[in-house]
Motif scaffolding. Structure first.
Motif, short mmCIF file in Angstrom:
data_model
loop_
_atom_site.label_atom_id
_atom_site.label_comp_id
_atom_site.label_asym_id
_atom_site.label_seq_id
_atom_site.Cartn_x
_atom_site.Cartn_y
_atom_site.Cartn_z
N SER A 24 -0.51 -39.99 -4.47
CA SER A 24 0.55 -40.75 -3.79
C SER A 24 0.89 -40.14 -2.44
CB SER A 24 1.80 -40.81 -4.67
OG SER A 24 2.30 -39.52 -4.93
N ARG A 25 0.84 -38.85 -2.34
CA ARG A 25 1.11 -38.19 -1.05
C ARG A 25 0.03 -38.53 -0.03
NH1 ARG A 25 4.00 -33.27 0.57
NH2 ARG A 25 2.86 -32.32 2.29
N VAL A 26 -1.23 -38.46 -0.44
CA VAL A 26 -2.33 -38.77 0.47
C VAL A 26 -2.31 -40.24 0.85
CG1 VAL A 26 -4.84 -38.86 0.69
CG2 VAL A 26 -3.76 -36.85 -0.29
N TYR A 27 -2.03 -41.13 -0.11
CA TYR A 27 -1.95 -42.57 0.20
C TYR A 27 -0.82 -42.86 1.17
CZ TYR A 27 -5.37 -44.99 -2.67
OH TYR A 27 -6.53 -45.49 -3.17
N SER A 28 0.33 -42.21 1.02
CA SER A 28 1.44 -42.47 1.94
C SER A 28 1.09 -42.01 3.35
CB SER A 28 2.72 -41.81 1.45
OG SER A 28 2.59 -40.41 1.39
N PHE A 29 0.47 -40.83 3.49
CA PHE A 29 0.04 -40.40 4.82
C PHE A 29 -1.05 -41.31 5.37
CE2 PHE A 29 1.82 -36.14 3.70
CZ PHE A 29 2.74 -36.09 4.75
N ASN A 30 -1.94 -41.80 4.51
CA ASN A 30 -2.98 -42.72 4.93
C ASN A 30 -2.38 -44.02 5.46
OD1 ASN A 30 -5.73 -43.54 5.21
ND2 ASN A 30 -5.48 -44.79 3.38
N THR A 31 -1.34 -44.53 4.78
CA THR A 31 -0.68 -45.75 5.22
C THR A 31 0.03 -45.56 6.55
OG1 THR A 31 -0.39 -46.43 2.93
CG2 THR A 31 1.01 -47.50 4.57
N GLY A 34 -2.52 -45.32 9.19
CA GLY A 34 -3.10 -46.63 9.47
C GLY A 34 -2.22 -47.47 10.39
N ILE A 35 -0.92 -47.42 10.15
CA ILE A 35 0.02 -48.18 10.98
C ILE A 35 0.03 -47.64 12.41
CG2 ILE A 35 2.47 -48.69 11.34
CD1 ILE A 35 2.70 -48.70 8.22
N PHE A 36 0.26 -46.33 12.55
CA PHE A 36 0.33 -45.76 13.89
C PHE A 36 -1.03 -45.78 14.59
CE2 PHE A 36 4.26 -43.82 12.20
CZ PHE A 36 5.13 -44.32 13.14
N GLY A 37 -2.11 -45.60 13.81
CA GLY A 37 -3.44 -45.65 14.39
C GLY A 37 -3.79 -47.02 14.94
N GLY A 42 -4.84 -50.29 19.42
CA GLY A 42 -4.73 -51.61 20.02
C GLY A 42 -4.06 -51.64 21.38
N PHE A 43 -3.10 -50.75 21.58
CA PHE A 43 -2.35 -50.79 22.83
C PHE A 43 -2.71 -49.70 23.82
CE2 PHE A 43 0.59 -53.00 19.88
CZ PHE A 43 0.63 -54.21 20.56
N LEU A 44 -3.42 -48.67 23.41
CA LEU A 44 -3.71 -47.57 24.33
C LEU A 44 -5.20 -47.27 24.43
CD1 LEU A 44 -2.34 -45.37 26.11
CD2 LEU A 44 -2.48 -43.88 24.12
N ILE A 45 -5.83 -46.96 23.32
CA ILE A 45 -7.21 -46.46 23.35
C ILE A 45 -8.21 -47.56 23.73
CG2 ILE A 45 -9.05 -45.42 21.98
CD1 ILE A 45 -6.85 -43.94 20.42
N LEU A 46 -8.16 -48.70 23.06
CA LEU A 46 -9.11 -49.78 23.37
C LEU A 46 -8.99 -50.31 24.79
CD1 LEU A 46 -9.27 -51.78 20.04
CD2 LEU A 46 -11.14 -50.60 21.17
N PRO A 47 -7.78 -50.59 25.28
CA PRO A 47 -7.70 -51.06 26.67
C PRO A 47 -8.19 -50.03 27.69
CG PRO A 47 -5.67 -51.56 25.52
CD PRO A 47 -6.48 -50.68 24.62
N LYS A 48 -8.00 -48.76 27.39
CA LYS A 48 -8.37 -47.72 28.36
C LYS A 48 -9.86 -47.40 28.32
CE LYS A 48 -7.06 -43.19 29.96
NZ LYS A 48 -6.25 -43.27 31.14
N LEU A 57 -15.38 -41.94 20.40
CA LEU A 57 -14.33 -40.92 20.52
C LEU A 57 -13.64 -40.68 19.18
CD1 LEU A 57 -12.40 -39.11 22.28
CD2 LEU A 57 -11.00 -41.17 22.50
N LEU A 58 -13.26 -41.76 18.51
CA LEU A 58 -12.54 -41.62 17.25
C LEU A 58 -13.41 -41.05 16.13
CD1 LEU A 58 -10.41 -44.87 17.42
CD2 LEU A 58 -9.67 -42.52 17.84
N VAL A 59 -14.70 -41.39 16.13
CA VAL A 59 -15.61 -40.80 15.14
C VAL A 59 -15.75 -39.30 15.39
CG1 VAL A 59 -18.01 -40.72 14.37
CG2 VAL A 59 -16.85 -42.91 14.58
N ALA A 60 -15.88 -38.92 16.65
CA ALA A 60 -16.02 -37.49 16.98
C ALA A 60 -14.76 -36.72 16.59
CB ALA A 60 -16.31 -37.34 18.47
N VAL A 61 -13.60 -37.28 16.87
CA VAL A 61 -12.34 -36.61 16.51
C VAL A 61 -12.24 -36.47 15.00
CG1 VAL A 61 -9.83 -36.91 16.48
CG2 VAL A 61 -11.09 -37.25 18.59
N ASN A 62 -12.60 -37.52 14.27
CA ASN A 62 -12.54 -37.49 12.82
C ASN A 62 -13.51 -36.46 12.25
OD1 ASN A 62 -11.33 -38.38 10.49
ND2 ASN A 62 -12.78 -40.04 10.16
#
Length: 82
Positions: A24-31, A34-37, A42-48, A57-62
């Motif tokens: 439940s802790r991991v799922y809550s952090f995942n949720t 997911g929201i903030f990601g 959508g508003f910062l990374i893709l347009p830039k 970039l996101l695969v490398a960071v992950n």
């Protein structure tokens, strides 16, 4: 990329095994992530950076975060690398 993103979930579960409700802790952090990601992507990374560069970039960071967590778990004796 989907395989790499999905591979992080069991790693985090292994890290949270010491807690009383790890799933439940991991799922809550995942949720929350997911929201903030979605908002950040959508508003910062893709347009830039565009689609291709953003995905790379996101695969490398992950991957870097996964390696850091795996080696941290190895130091604590929770994961054995073969």
């Amino acid at each position: 990329p989907t395989l790499i993103f999905g591979a992080m979930f069991p790693v985090f579960l292994a890290y949270e095994k010491r807690e009383s409700h790890p799933v439940s802790r991991v799922y809550s952090f995942n949720t929350i992530g997911g929201i903030f990601g979605s908002l950040l992507a959508g508003f910062l990374i893709l347009p830039k950076f565009g689609i291709d560069s953003s995905l790379r970039l996101l695969v490398a960071v992950n991957m870097v975060l996964a390696l850091a967590l795996i080696f941290h778990l190895k130091e604590q004796g929770l994961v054995q690398l073969k």
